[in-house]
Design a protein around this motif. Structure first.
Motif, short mmCIF file in Angstrom:
data_model
loop_
_atom_site.label_atom_id
_atom_site.label_comp_id
_atom_site.label_asym_id
_atom_site.label_seq_id
_atom_site.Cartn_x
_atom_site.Cartn_y
_atom_site.Cartn_z
N UNK A 1 5.24 89.71 44.34
CA UNK A 1 5.98 89.87 43.08
C UNK A 1 7.44 90.25 43.32
N UNK A 2 7.87 90.22 44.56
CA UNK A 2 9.22 90.69 44.89
C UNK A 2 10.23 89.54 44.90
N UNK A 3 11.45 89.86 44.48
CA UNK A 3 12.61 89.00 44.67
C UNK A 3 13.37 89.51 45.88
N UNK A 4 13.76 88.60 46.78
CA UNK A 4 14.42 88.98 48.02
C UNK A 4 15.81 88.37 48.07
N UNK A 5 16.81 89.21 48.29
CA UNK A 5 18.18 88.77 48.48
C UNK A 5 18.53 88.87 49.95
N UNK A 6 18.84 87.74 50.57
CA UNK A 6 19.18 87.67 51.99
C UNK A 6 20.69 87.55 52.13
N UNK A 7 21.32 88.52 52.79
CA UNK A 7 22.77 88.55 52.93
C UNK A 7 23.15 88.25 54.37
N UNK A 8 24.01 87.24 54.55
CA UNK A 8 24.45 86.90 55.90
C UNK A 8 25.84 86.29 55.83
#
Length: 280
Positions: free
Chosen positions: A75-82
């Motif tokens: 149920x999670x939203x994941x923000x990937x920062x690179x």
């Protein structure tokens, strides 16, 4: 994951760019060490005060951690920062293949500079990225601000590069890989406890993981060994005897009976440590 490693092209030109080679290495790492990664994400779920719904992956690289977290926490939203758009493009393709496009978002940003606007989150993940930051304490302070009270940060670092070869690799240079690592593993393993405390976190747990995968291994392990050793080979000119370099080139070549792509005696041995801390 932001890093300065480069693909070895001294004697084995490779069609990939430096970024592509690093991305492939990280993706192979996640594939070969899938069981370890699954256990780690499950452990984070046990430590969390509630199931994470918003997660931020700092220095995500091609998003192997972001994908693993999205699959673990449905149920999670994941923000990937690179920093790298190429890395984030690979993440986008992988997320699309897995049907995760609506829950995994890539954001291009230099974490050493001004951060993007991020929603308050339940979990921050930083795998093999913090030691590449110009000011890790500043990054951790910003991570503290992004987390909700009670939220967790998980920092994972590699204690030493993976090892793959038996002592006698059959090329007349016993102990070759041990000498490679003796040259390159000169810096002490990272210790993040005090960094986390200075940022305001309370250490929840510290988990060392000894990874030892015995032979025989799936075919991906051979490619993982080849890409890893090619990354290391780039840094070794002038630091090892010429005979060792020739032997290593033989082992990482695509062809020949001693190539890691053809060996059935490869293992994977490495140690990684994860620090988990909570925002009070």
């Amino acid at each position: 994951m932001n890093t300065s490693h480069q693909d070895h092209t001294h004697t084995h030109p490779h069609p990939h760019t430096e970024t592509d080679a690093l991305a492939e290495l990280l993706e192979l790492d996640a594939e070969v060490l899938q069981a370890y990664l699954s256990e780690l994400t499950a452990w984070l779920g046990e430590l969390a005060d509630r199931e994470p719904r918003r997660i931020v992956d700092l220095g995500s690289g091609p998003g192997t951690g972001a994908i693993a977290l999205a699959r673990r926490f449905a149920r999670a939203d994941v923000t990937a920062v690179d920093l790298s758009p190429q890395m984030l493009h690979r993440l986008s393709k992988k997320a699309s293949l897995l049907g995760l496009t609506d829950r995994v978002l890539g954001v291009q940003a230099d974490l050493n500079e001004d951060w993007p606007a991020l929603d308050t989150c339940d979990l921050v993940w930083a795998a093999s990225s913090l030691h590449h930051m110009a000011d890790p304490d500043r990054v951790l302070a910003r991570a503290f601000d992004v987390l909700r009270p009670g939220g967790l940060i998980a920092v994972t670092e590699m204690d030493f590069f993976p090892r793959f070869l038996p002592d006698d690799v059959g090329v007349g240079r016993p102990g070759l890989e041990a000498r490679v690592h003796a040259v390159l593993n000169k810096r002490p393993a990272d210790e993040w406890t005090e960094h986390l405390r200075r940022a305001g976190f309370v250490l929840e747990a510290k988990r060392p993981s000894a990874i030892d995968l015995p032979a025989p291994l799936p075919a991906a392990a051979g490619r993982y060994a080849q890409v890893s050793l090619r990354q290391l080979r780039f840094h070794l000119d002038g630091q090892l005897p010429a005979e060792d370099l020739v032997a290593l080139d033989t082992v990482i070549d695509d062809d020949g009976p001693h190539s890691v792509l053809r060996r059935e005696d490869l293992t994977v041995r490495t140690n990684r440590t994860t620090w988990v801390a909570r925002r009070p």
